[in-house]
Each structure stands twice: as C-alpha cells, then as structure tokens.
Design a protein around this motif. Sequence first.
Motif, mmCIF file in Angstrom:
data_model
loop_
_atom_site.group_PDB
_atom_site.id
_atom_site.type_symbol
_atom_site.label_atom_id
_atom_site.label_comp_id
_atom_site.label_asym_id
_atom_site.label_seq_id
_atom_site.Cartn_x
_atom_site.Cartn_y
_atom_site.Cartn_z
ATOM 1 N N VAL A 90 2.424 -0.986 -5.705
ATOM 2 C CA VAL A 90 0.433 -0.757 -5.090
ATOM 3 C C VAL A 90 -0.280 -0.177 -6.771
ATOM 4 O O VAL A 90 -0.436 -0.281 -7.735
ATOM 5 C CB VAL A 90 0.902 1.052 -5.080
ATOM 6 C CG1 VAL A 90 0.674 1.896 -6.244
ATOM 7 C CG2 VAL A 90 -0.285 1.324 -4.008
ATOM 8 N N THR A 142 1.109 -1.075 0.416
ATOM 9 C CA THR A 142 0.147 0.248 0.221
ATOM 10 C C THR A 142 0.799 1.564 -0.090
ATOM 11 O O THR A 142 0.506 2.168 -0.236
ATOM 12 C CB THR A 142 -0.791 -0.071 1.334
ATOM 13 O OG1 THR A 142 0.175 -0.257 2.528
ATOM 14 C CG2 THR A 142 -1.805 -0.610 0.803
ATOM 15 N N ARG A 152 -8.518 1.405 2.375
ATOM 16 C CA ARG A 152 -6.405 0.958 3.384
ATOM 17 C C ARG A 152 -6.028 0.137 2.393
ATOM 18 O O ARG A 152 -5.092 0.144 1.908
ATOM 19 C CB ARG A 152 -7.005 0.081 4.302
ATOM 20 C CG ARG A 152 -7.003 1.536 5.521
ATOM 21 C CD ARG A 152 -7.222 1.306 7.012
ATOM 22 N NE ARG A 152 -7.875 -0.652 6.867
ATOM 23 C CZ ARG A 152 -9.083 -0.511 7.708
ATOM 24 N NH1 ARG A 152 -9.955 0.632 7.772
ATOM 25 N NH2 ARG A 152 -9.315 -1.622 7.510
ATOM 26 N N SER A 153 -7.202 -0.893 2.053
ATOM 27 C CA SER A 153 -6.343 -2.118 0.868
ATOM 28 C C SER A 153 -7.223 -3.497 0.551
ATOM 29 O O SER A 153 -8.914 -3.286 1.227
ATOM 30 C CB SER A 153 -5.600 -3.240 1.673
ATOM 31 O OG SER A 153 -6.294 -4.580 3.198
#
Length: 153
Positions: free
Chosen positions: A117, A78, A125-126
């Motif tokens: 990424v 990230t 966030r992810s």
Amino acid sequence: MRIALFEPDIAGNVGAILRTAACLNVAVDLIEPMGFTFSDRALARAGMDYARSAQVTRHADFAAFAAALQGRLVLATTKGATRLDTAAFEAGDTLLFGSEGTGVPDHVHDRADARVVVPMMPGMRSLNVGVSVALVLGAALQQTGGWPAPPPA
C-alpha cells in the motif's frame, strides 16, 4: 521486473503506463477484458510514440495471466498489508495494479504473494493508477538495482 494491469478501464492511463514502462525497460502484462478497445489511437495521447516501444503481453483473463506468471506477484492495493516504504522487492517481481473503477476481486487479492500500500493522508481513497505505478515501480527498481544503465559517456 514487470508491470501488470488488471482489466484497465481508461486508455489514457494505460498509454501513460506504457510510456513509463518503455522508458524504464519494464515489460507490461495487460489482463483483459479492458474497458476500451486496445489500439494505437486509444493510447496515442498519453503514450505518444513511446507506447509502441513498450514490451506488452496481453492475457485473455486472469487465469491465463496466472498460468504464465514467473516470480512473485506483488499487488498494489489500498488494502495492502505492507507499506511501500517497508516493502521488500525482488528483481523477478510482477507488480499488479487493479482496475481504476473496481480494483481486483478477492480471488486475485488472495493469489498475490505480497501486498503493498502507498501511504497516504487519512481520508484519501487512492492515487491515479499511473502515479501508483510510478511510485511502486520506482521503489522496486531502486531496491533491486533495476534502473536502466546510463548511456555511455
């Protein structure tokens, strides 16, 4: 092309990733310790019978993995410097994905030859690690011509 998982926490995610790897003929490196006991039973639900077909190498720790590494180490993070849609992959790359709970420590991040990424909407966030593997691996296989050959007609 290889997939590496750094200290994975969730057996179901590993099972799903092993299934993806088996279907796409991509080897997997598991870097211990893991957050579960590695067993057929732990992987069974997500990996189904595909997990047994995956080419898996287990490493006692990151140092053992790094000593065996051939080619570039590409970290999916990230905190990546290069967006997935502009990243350049090589056929011998190992795609490294961090632990679900903690990602990777700084020394692992620093060891990466490239960092990628997955672009996401602001405030998110992810992604699930299995989804991240599929996205990054798909882009890498597309670029390098690494998709499995179609069955003969």
